[in-house]
Motif scaffolding. Structure first.
Motif, PDB file in Angstrom:
ATOM      1  N   CYS A 187     -32.137 -36.924  -8.571  1.00  0.00           N
ATOM      2  CA  CYS A 187     -31.295 -35.730  -8.431  1.00  0.00           C
ATOM      3  C   CYS A 187     -30.104 -35.716  -9.399  1.00  0.00           C
ATOM      4  CB  CYS A 187     -30.774 -35.632  -6.999  1.00  0.00           C
ATOM      5  SG  CYS A 187     -32.080 -35.457  -5.762  1.00  0.00           S
ATOM      6  N   VAL A 188     -29.895 -36.806 -10.110  1.00  0.00           N
ATOM      7  CA  VAL A 188     -28.706 -36.910 -10.967  1.00  0.00           C
ATOM      8  C   VAL A 188     -28.652 -35.783 -11.988  1.00  0.00           C
ATOM      9  CG1 VAL A 188     -27.558 -38.327 -12.725  1.00  0.00           C
ATOM     10  CG2 VAL A 188     -28.389 -39.375 -10.617  1.00  0.00           C
TER      11      VAL A 188
ATOM     12  N   GLY B 184     -26.423 -28.860 -13.103  1.00  0.00           N
ATOM     13  CA  GLY B 184     -26.547 -27.586 -12.400  1.00  0.00           C
ATOM     14  C   GLY B 184     -27.933 -26.977 -12.513  1.00  0.00           C
ATOM     15  N   LYS B 185     -28.872 -27.705 -13.139  1.00  0.00           N
ATOM     16  CA  LYS B 185     -30.249 -27.224 -13.256  1.00  0.00           C
ATOM     17  C   LYS B 185     -30.937 -27.320 -11.894  1.00  0.00           C
ATOM     18  CE  LYS B 185     -30.836 -28.571 -18.064  1.00  0.00           C
ATOM     19  NZ  LYS B 185     -31.585 -29.403 -19.022  1.00  0.00           N
ATOM     20  N   PRO B 186     -32.010 -26.564 -11.694  1.00  0.00           N
ATOM     21  CA  PRO B 186     -32.738 -26.646 -10.419  1.00  0.00           C
ATOM     22  C   PRO B 186     -33.287 -28.057 -10.199  1.00  0.00           C
ATOM     23  CG  PRO B 186     -33.455 -24.734 -11.680  1.00  0.00           C
ATOM     24  CD  PRO B 186     -32.574 -25.549 -12.586  1.00  0.00           C
ATOM     25  N   PRO B 187     -33.306 -28.503  -8.961  1.00  0.00           N
ATOM     26  CA  PRO B 187     -33.820 -29.841  -8.671  1.00  0.00           C
ATOM     27  C   PRO B 187     -35.338 -29.907  -8.794  1.00  0.00           C
ATOM     28  CG  PRO B 187     -33.257 -28.723  -6.639  1.00  0.00           C
ATOM     29  CD  PRO B 187     -32.805 -27.837  -7.754  1.00  0.00           C
ATOM     30  N   SER B 188     -35.820 -31.082  -9.135  1.00  0.00           N
ATOM     31  CA  SER B 188     -37.267 -31.300  -9.220  1.00  0.00           C
ATOM     32  C   SER B 188     -37.838 -31.482  -7.812  1.00  0.00           C
ATOM     33  CB  SER B 188     -37.551 -32.565 -10.048  1.00  0.00           C
ATOM     34  OG  SER B 188     -37.049 -33.706  -9.354  1.00  0.00           O
TER      35      SER B 188
ATOM     36  N   LYS C  89     -24.127 -29.852  -3.422  1.00  0.00           N
ATOM     37  CA  LYS C  89     -24.369 -28.936  -2.305  1.00  0.00           C
ATOM     38  C   LYS C  89     -25.425 -27.899  -2.680  1.00  0.00           C
ATOM     39  CE  LYS C  89     -19.860 -29.411  -0.115  1.00  0.00           C
ATOM     40  NZ  LYS C  89     -18.617 -28.737   0.280  1.00  0.00           N
ATOM     41  N   LYS C  90     -25.382 -27.440  -3.926  1.00  0.00           N
ATOM     42  CA  LYS C  90     -26.362 -26.459  -4.397  1.00  0.00           C
ATOM     43  C   LYS C  90     -27.765 -27.077  -4.423  1.00  0.00           C
ATOM     44  CE  LYS C  90     -27.352 -23.521  -8.389  1.00  0.00           C
ATOM     45  NZ  LYS C  90     -26.942 -23.188  -9.756  1.00  0.00           N
ATOM     46  N   VAL C  91     -27.850 -28.314  -4.906  1.00  0.00           N
ATOM     47  CA  VAL C  91     -29.138 -29.016  -4.940  1.00  0.00           C
ATOM     48  C   VAL C  91     -29.671 -29.191  -3.525  1.00  0.00           C
ATOM     49  CG1 VAL C  91     -30.235 -31.243  -5.432  1.00  0.00           C
ATOM     50  CG2 VAL C  91     -28.746 -30.179  -7.145  1.00  0.00           C
ATOM     51  N   ALA C  92     -28.828 -29.654  -2.629  1.00  0.00           N
ATOM     52  CA  ALA C  92     -29.255 -29.861  -1.237  1.00  0.00           C
ATOM     53  C   ALA C  92     -29.710 -28.552  -0.610  1.00  0.00           C
ATOM     54  CB  ALA C  92     -28.113 -30.480  -0.435  1.00  0.00           C
ATOM     55  N   SER C  93     -28.962 -27.495  -0.857  1.00  0.00           N
ATOM     56  CA  SER C  93     -29.313 -26.189  -0.309  1.00  0.00           C
ATOM     57  C   SER C  93     -30.655 -25.711  -0.862  1.00  0.00           C
ATOM     58  CB  SER C  93     -28.214 -25.183  -0.633  1.00  0.00           C
ATOM     59  OG  SER C  93     -28.582 -23.903  -0.208  1.00  0.00           O
TER      60      SER C  93
ATOM     61  N   CYS D  46     -33.023 -27.503  -1.833  1.00  0.00           N
ATOM     62  CA  CYS D  46     -34.071 -28.345  -1.251  1.00  0.00           C
ATOM     63  C   CYS D  46     -34.222 -28.141   0.257  1.00  0.00           C
ATOM     64  CB  CYS D  46     -33.765 -29.814  -1.528  1.00  0.00           C
ATOM     65  SG  CYS D  46     -33.868 -30.253  -3.285  1.00  0.00           S
ATOM     66  N   GLY D  47     -33.350 -27.322   0.829  1.00  0.00           N
ATOM     67  CA  GLY D  47     -33.442 -27.037   2.268  1.00  0.00           C
ATOM     68  C   GLY D  47     -32.835 -28.134   3.128  1.00  0.00           C
ATOM     69  N   VAL D  48     -31.880 -28.869   2.584  1.00  0.00           N
ATOM     70  CA  VAL D  48     -31.212 -29.942   3.320  1.00  0.00           C
ATOM     71  C   VAL D  48     -29.726 -29.602   3.413  1.00  0.00           C
ATOM     72  CG1 VAL D  48     -30.645 -32.406   3.363  1.00  0.00           C
ATOM     73  CG2 VAL D  48     -32.881 -31.647   2.503  1.00  0.00           C
ATOM     74  N   PRO D  49     -29.248 -29.259   4.596  1.00  0.00           N
ATOM     75  CA  PRO D  49     -27.827 -28.953   4.715  1.00  0.00           C
ATOM     76  C   PRO D  49     -26.983 -30.231   4.619  1.00  0.00           C
ATOM     77  CG  PRO D  49     -28.871 -28.884   6.869  1.00  0.00           C
ATOM     78  CD  PRO D  49     -29.962 -29.118   5.853  1.00  0.00           C
ATOM     79  N   ILE D  50     -25.841 -30.121   3.974  1.00  0.00           N
ATOM     80  CA  ILE D  50     -24.904 -31.252   3.920  1.00  0.00           C
ATOM     81  C   ILE D  50     -24.266 -31.345   5.299  1.00  0.00           C
ATOM     82  CG2 ILE D  50     -22.788 -32.150   2.877  1.00  0.00           C
ATOM     83  CD1 ILE D  50     -25.088 -32.204   0.928  1.00  0.00           C
ATOM     84  N   PRO D  51     -24.362 -32.491   5.943  1.00  0.00           N
ATOM     85  CA  PRO D  51     -23.824 -32.609   7.304  1.00  0.00           C
ATOM     86  C   PRO D  51     -22.309 -32.651   7.323  1.00  0.00           C
ATOM     87  CG  PRO D  51     -24.623 -34.728   6.561  1.00  0.00           C
ATOM     88  CD  PRO D  51     -24.979 -33.733   5.484  1.00  0.00           C
ATOM     89  N   LYS D  52     -21.746 -32.257   8.457  1.00  0.00           N
ATOM     90  CA  LYS D  52     -20.318 -32.403   8.687  1.00  0.00           C
ATOM     91  C   LYS D  52     -20.156 -33.688   9.501  1.00  0.00           C
ATOM     92  CE  LYS D  52     -19.475 -27.577   8.307  1.00  0.00           C
ATOM     93  NZ  LYS D  52     -19.038 -26.333   8.833  1.00  0.00           N
ATOM     94  N   CYS D  53     -19.569 -34.673   8.882  1.00  0.00           N
ATOM     95  CA  CYS D  53     -19.503 -35.997   9.516  1.00  0.00           C
ATOM     96  C   CYS D  53     -18.129 -36.265  10.110  1.00  0.00           C
ATOM     97  CB  CYS D  53     -19.827 -37.067   8.490  1.00  0.00           C
ATOM     98  SG  CYS D  53     -21.353 -36.722   7.585  1.00  0.00           S
TER      99      CYS D  53
END
Length: 95
Positions: free
Chosen positions: A38-39, A45-49, A82-86, A88-95
């Motif tokens: 993901c680096v 800012g490119k789309p994730p693989s 956050k954009k990459v996670a979004s 990929c359908g993975v929300p960044i958790p609130k810890c």
């Protein structure tokens, strides 16, 4: 439903939930280097693989641990991360 059956049903549900949580936590080894695919997406800012998305989904149970680490937090909570996670359908958790 009589009280003993309710208690047994609740106890069974608790055991199943705990077993599931244990299985999930044992199945994932929290290794930040697993997110290396993901680096490029995070830094450019490119789309994730597809591999990046697979790895971030795999490491989802570890994200809070990474956020709590001062050396990793900036990489997990940056706007691009956050954009990459979004994406990929993975929300960044609130810890």
């Amino acid at each position: 439903m009589k009280a003993p059956y309710k208690i047994a049903a609740i106890a069974l549900m608790v055991v199943l939930v705990l077993a599931y949580e244990t299985e999930v936590s044992m199945a994932v080894t929290c290794t930040p280097t697993e997110l290396s695919p993901c680096v490029t997406a995070i830094t450019s800012g490119k789309p994730p693989s597809q591999l990046c998305c697979a790895k971030i989904k795999q490491q989802k149970p570890c994200l809070c641990q990474y956020i709590k680490n001062p050396n990793l937090k900036k990489f997990v909570t940056s706007p691009n991360a956050k954009k990459v996670a979004s994406t990929c359908g993975v929300p960044i958790p609130k810890c």
